[in-house]
Design an enzyme around this catalytic site. Structure first.
Site, short mmCIF file in Angstrom:
data_model
loop_
_atom_site.label_atom_id
_atom_site.label_comp_id
_atom_site.label_asym_id
_atom_site.label_seq_id
_atom_site.Cartn_x
_atom_site.Cartn_y
_atom_site.Cartn_z
N ASP A 172 0.76 -1.21 -0.01
CA ASP A 172 -0.04 -0.01 0.00
C ASP A 172 0.89 1.22 -0.04
OD1 ASP A 172 -1.76 2.08 0.43
OD2 ASP A 172 -2.92 1.24 2.16
N ASN A 202 0.05 6.86 -9.94
CA ASN A 202 -1.53 6.54 -10.43
C ASN A 202 -2.42 6.01 -9.33
OD1 ASN A 202 -3.30 5.37 -12.70
ND2 ASN A 202 -2.66 3.53 -11.57
N TYR A 228 -12.56 12.55 -2.24
CA TYR A 228 -11.51 12.16 -3.31
C TYR A 228 -11.34 13.57 -4.00
CZ TYR A 228 -10.46 10.38 -8.20
OH TYR A 228 -9.87 10.29 -9.23
N ALA A 268 -10.77 16.76 -3.26
CA ALA A 268 -9.78 17.33 -2.12
C ALA A 268 -8.52 16.76 -2.44
CB ALA A 268 -10.47 17.71 -0.94
N LYS A 299 -7.17 14.97 -4.76
CA LYS A 299 -6.62 15.07 -6.15
C LYS A 299 -6.17 16.78 -6.30
CE LYS A 299 -6.69 11.13 -8.26
NZ LYS A 299 -5.59 10.34 -8.48
#
Length: 234
Positions: free
Chosen positions: A54, A80, A147, A149, A151
């Protein structure tokens, strides 16, 4: 032989990019949380180094760094791997502080930490830093707040690194794709109208070949150049 590190290589765009680079003679280090899925994704690719784990785990980031150090160079670093956050997607009022922090750790803090560890190799090779982003980072979609925020933070961290370190860096919006993550965001819906991840890789490779100034780019803007490059190679 050029060396790339692509996180999240077991599925979707990450897997497609790993295969494209390996087919072109790159050595690729890649990771994913599911060891079996990662092994299946890179089976038959001799020049790919899979490292299960992870990216939010500091020990795993150290393992990735050791592989790059052993290879002795880093020409391309692609962030990615990401997470949507708690599922099903929900309004921000229903997202806990812990869920926000966990989402941001994977989508922003972990990539920034990995970049910092690998900067010496990346700059020594005059390499390129890429962060895969989303239109959600610049738009405001209901239930996508956690999600999005993360990115948005990833974009800022990546391009600030470019300004501080002089490394070439791109944040790339690939557009909606037919991936497991996208399906998770729309459970029960038919997403077969979205393009396959493999369809975006030529545009991403065209962007890398064009080497424009550091900044935010859409893969769709390089689709025509991808066709030109394919024609020139025949």
């Amino acid at each position: 032989m050029p060396v790339a590190l692509v996180t999240g290589g077991s599925a979707g765009l990450g897997r497609a990019l790993v295969h494209s680079l390996a087919d072109d003679g790159w050595t690729v280090v890649t990771d994913a949380r599911d060891p079996e899925a990662l092994a299946a994704a890179v089976r038959g690719l001799d020049a790919v180094v899979p490292v299960a784990g992870d990216v939010a785990d500091p020990a795993h980031r150290q393992a990735l760094t050791r592989e790059v150090e052993w290879l002795g160079r880093l020409d391309l670093l692609v962030h990615n791997a990401s997470t949507l956050g708690p599922l099903p997607l929900r309004p921000l009022r229903d997202v806990t502080e812990r869920q926000l922090l966990d989402t941001w750790r994977t989508n922003a803090a972990a990539p920034a930490a990995l970049t910092a560890q690998l900067l010496p190799r990346l700059t020594a090779s005059a390499g390129t830093l890429v962060a895969i982003t989303s239109d959600a980072a610049v738009e405001h979609y209901e239930t996508w707040g956690a999600y999005a925020a993360g990115k948005a933070a990833l974009e800022h961290l990546t391009l600030t690194t470019a300004a501080e370190e002089g490394v070439r860096a791109y944040v790339v919006d690939p557009g909606d794709l037919r991936t497991r993550m996208h399906q998770d965001a729309f459970p029960g819906e038919d997403i077969s109208d979205r393009p396959e991840p493999e369809s975006v890789v030529p545009a991403l490779r065209a962007l890398l070949a064009a080497a424009p100034p550091s900044g935010r780019y859409r893969a769709a803007d390089y689709a025509d150049r991808a066709g030109d490059l394919a024609g020139a190679s025949r």
